[in-house]
Design a protein around this motif. Structure first.
Motif, PDB file in Angstrom:
ATOM      1  N   GLY A   1       0.809  -1.226   0.000  1.00 20.23           N
ATOM      2  CA  GLY A   1       0.000   0.000   0.000  1.00 20.23           C
ATOM      3  C   GLY A   1       0.835   1.265   0.000  1.00 20.23           C
TER       4      GLY A   1
ATOM      5  N   TRP B   1      -5.784   3.751  -2.378  1.00 24.78           N
ATOM      6  CA  TRP B   1      -5.866   2.862  -3.520  1.00 24.78           C
ATOM      7  C   TRP B   1      -6.537   3.618  -4.637  1.00 24.78           C
ATOM      8  CZ3 TRP B   1      -2.873  -1.243  -3.329  1.00 24.78           C
ATOM      9  CH2 TRP B   1      -2.482  -1.729  -2.064  1.00 24.78           C
TER      10      TRP B   1
ATOM     11  N   GLU C   1     -15.144   8.122  -9.428  1.00 21.58           N
ATOM     12  CA  GLU C   1     -15.506   7.406  -8.196  1.00 21.58           C
ATOM     13  C   GLU C   1     -17.014   7.468  -7.938  1.00 21.58           C
ATOM     14  OE1 GLU C   1     -12.677   7.494  -4.601  1.00 21.58           O
ATOM     15  OE2 GLU C   1     -14.340   8.762  -3.962  1.00 21.58           O
TER      16      GLU C   1
ATOM     17  N   TYR D   1      -7.902  -9.109  -2.588  1.00 26.91           N
ATOM     18  CA  TYR D   1      -7.893  -8.142  -1.489  1.00 26.91           C
ATOM     19  C   TYR D   1      -6.564  -7.378  -1.492  1.00 26.91           C
ATOM     20  CZ  TYR D   1     -11.930 -10.720   0.170  1.00 26.91           C
ATOM     21  OH  TYR D   1     -13.167 -11.311   0.244  1.00 26.91           O
TER      22      TYR D   1
ATOM     23  N   GLU E   1      -6.115  -4.605   0.927  1.00 26.65           N
ATOM     24  CA  GLU E   1      -5.857  -4.158   2.299  1.00 26.65           C
ATOM     25  C   GLU E   1      -6.957  -4.699   3.198  1.00 26.65           C
ATOM     26  OE1 GLU E   1      -5.209   0.085   2.576  1.00 26.65           O
ATOM     27  OE2 GLU E   1      -5.348   0.059   4.763  1.00 26.65           O
TER      28      GLU E   1
ATOM     29  N   LYS F   1     -11.743  -1.842   7.871  1.00 28.05           N
ATOM     30  CA  LYS F   1     -11.517  -1.470   6.482  1.00 28.05           C
ATOM     31  C   LYS F   1     -11.237  -2.712   5.633  1.00 28.05           C
ATOM     32  CE  LYS F   1      -8.655   1.801   3.831  1.00 28.05           C
ATOM     33  NZ  LYS F   1      -7.467   2.681   3.902  1.00 28.05           N
TER      34      LYS F   1
ATOM     35  N   VAL G   1     -10.335  -3.527   1.377  1.00 27.32           N
ATOM     36  CA  VAL G   1     -10.138  -3.013   0.017  1.00 27.32           C
ATOM     37  C   VAL G   1      -9.902  -4.197  -0.917  1.00 27.32           C
ATOM     38  CG1 VAL G   1      -8.817  -1.432  -1.447  1.00 27.32           C
ATOM     39  CG2 VAL G   1      -9.006  -0.970   1.016  1.00 27.32           C
TER      40      VAL G   1
ATOM     41  N   THR H   1     -10.073  -5.423  -5.396  1.00 28.70           N
ATOM     42  CA  THR H   1     -10.146  -4.954  -6.785  1.00 28.70           C
ATOM     43  C   THR H   1     -10.323  -6.126  -7.733  1.00 28.70           C
ATOM     44  OG1 THR H   1      -9.003  -3.689  -8.512  1.00 28.70           O
ATOM     45  CG2 THR H   1      -7.619  -5.085  -7.126  1.00 28.70           C
TER      46      THR H   1
ATOM     47  N   THR I   1     -12.022  -0.659  -8.035  1.00 26.99           N
ATOM     48  CA  THR I   1     -11.406  -0.942  -6.745  1.00 26.99           C
ATOM     49  C   THR I   1     -12.369  -0.439  -5.670  1.00 26.99           C
ATOM     50  OG1 THR I   1      -9.148  -0.757  -7.590  1.00 26.99           O
ATOM     51  CG2 THR I   1      -9.449  -0.424  -5.231  1.00 26.99           C
TER      52      THR I   1
ATOM     53  N   THR J   1     -13.256   0.316  -1.761  1.00 26.35           N
ATOM     54  CA  THR J   1     -12.741   0.571  -0.416  1.00 26.35           C
ATOM     55  C   THR J   1     -13.924   0.694   0.537  1.00 26.35           C
ATOM     56  OG1 THR J   1     -10.801   1.749  -1.276  1.00 26.35           O
ATOM     57  CG2 THR J   1     -11.407   2.164   1.028  1.00 26.35           C
TER      58      THR J   1
ATOM     59  N   THR K   1     -15.224   1.167   4.400  1.00 22.80           N
ATOM     60  CA  THR K   1     -14.826   1.546   5.761  1.00 22.80           C
ATOM     61  C   THR K   1     -16.019   1.389   6.684  1.00 22.80           C
ATOM     62  OG1 THR K   1     -15.215   3.870   5.184  1.00 22.80           O
ATOM     63  CG2 THR K   1     -12.937   3.100   5.136  1.00 22.80           C
TER      64      THR K   1
ATOM     65  N   ARG L   1     -16.590   3.067  -1.213  1.00 23.85           N
ATOM     66  CA  ARG L   1     -16.019   4.005  -2.179  1.00 23.85           C
ATOM     67  C   ARG L   1     -15.526   3.166  -3.358  1.00 23.85           C
ATOM     68  NH1 ARG L   1     -14.828   9.208  -1.154  1.00 23.85           N
ATOM     69  NH2 ARG L   1     -15.494   9.047   0.995  1.00 23.85           N
TER      70      ARG L   1
END
Lengths: 158, 158
Positions: free
Chosen positions: A56, A96, B11, B77, B79, B85, B87, B89, B105, B107, B109, B123
């Motif tokens: 990251g 990201w 986004e 994955y 993160e 969290k 993340v 893609t 991707t 994200t 939270t 996101r």
């Protein structure tokens, strides 16, 4: 032993037995003051290298041409195994955030041969066959070959 | 508080205060038996979910339409911060093989509000404005909205 052949038609591979220890090749890839000494094919220079080496973490490597043109390269580390493996991609500019153009993902492996030499493999994956072809025509084999000579020379002396 | 606005024109964002604990929303995203219960907008189903939840781990989530058509979704994955969290893609199918088409991707939270509720933000970044528009026209807001209702309902009861 790492397979030096591409695993698919979107991949380019450079494989070399290098007369330097894996730990020193890894250092040359991850310490900015070392990377600046070998990263660009001379007479190109590497005046700037910001390397946040962790999954990251972002990197910014600026190459400078003989005509003083700067070429910034941004990427993000995907996987970090100290002294053994380093994976990064230009698909993200920071964690990201998608970049303008995902071009390649680079997987470096440093296989310590136990006799001071390293089986070094750079596996460069692309998202399309066209991008792999473009990279080849840009001079991947010659360019990465020259840089790997410079890397080997530096790492040997560490 | 997470910013519910997109940070750029590529986004899409879904932000919701959910009446469930962060830990349970995270469980619903990371435990296959839970994910299968909410992931697809009914009457679509999710018969299969393989989730290797760690950085570099792959996932395969299969949605099944009312006409029995299966839609497999593969990703990796990037993160993982348990209960906070996640993340991932579709730019990779496994670590670190470029996919046929890097589309998004995600994200997620999970902000624990301390009163049993969670500020939940998804996101979704794209590599191009076109892909963001396509995703919007495919019904992102309605589709993710319905699924988030199903997610909230499930997590509430955990």
């Amino acid at each position: 032993m790492a397979n030096p052949e591409p695993t698919n038609d979107r991949e380019l591979v450079l494989n070399r037995i290098i007369d330097a220890r894996a730990v020193n090749l890894y250092r040359a890839w991850t310490e900015p003051d070392l990377l600046k000494q070998w990263f660009a094919p001379k007479p190109y220079l590497t005046p700037e290298a910001l390397l946040d080496v962790r999954p990251g973490g972002a990197n910014l490597i600026v190459m400078r041409g003989p005509d003083e043109t700067d070429m910034p390269n941004r990427g993000v580390y995907l996987e970090v195994v100290p002294n053994r493996k380093l994976v990064f991609t230009d698909a993200f500019t920071e964690a990201w955030q998608p970049s303008q153009k995902p071009f390649m993902t680079v997987t470096l492996t440093f296989e310590d041969l136990g006799d001071g030499r390293t089986n070094y493999t750079a596996r460069v994956g692309h998202w399309t066959v066209e991008d792999r072809e473009t990279h080849e025509k840009m001079g991947f084999h010659q360019g990465w070959g020259i840089c790997t000579d410079q890397l080997a020379e530096l790492a040997k002396g560490l």
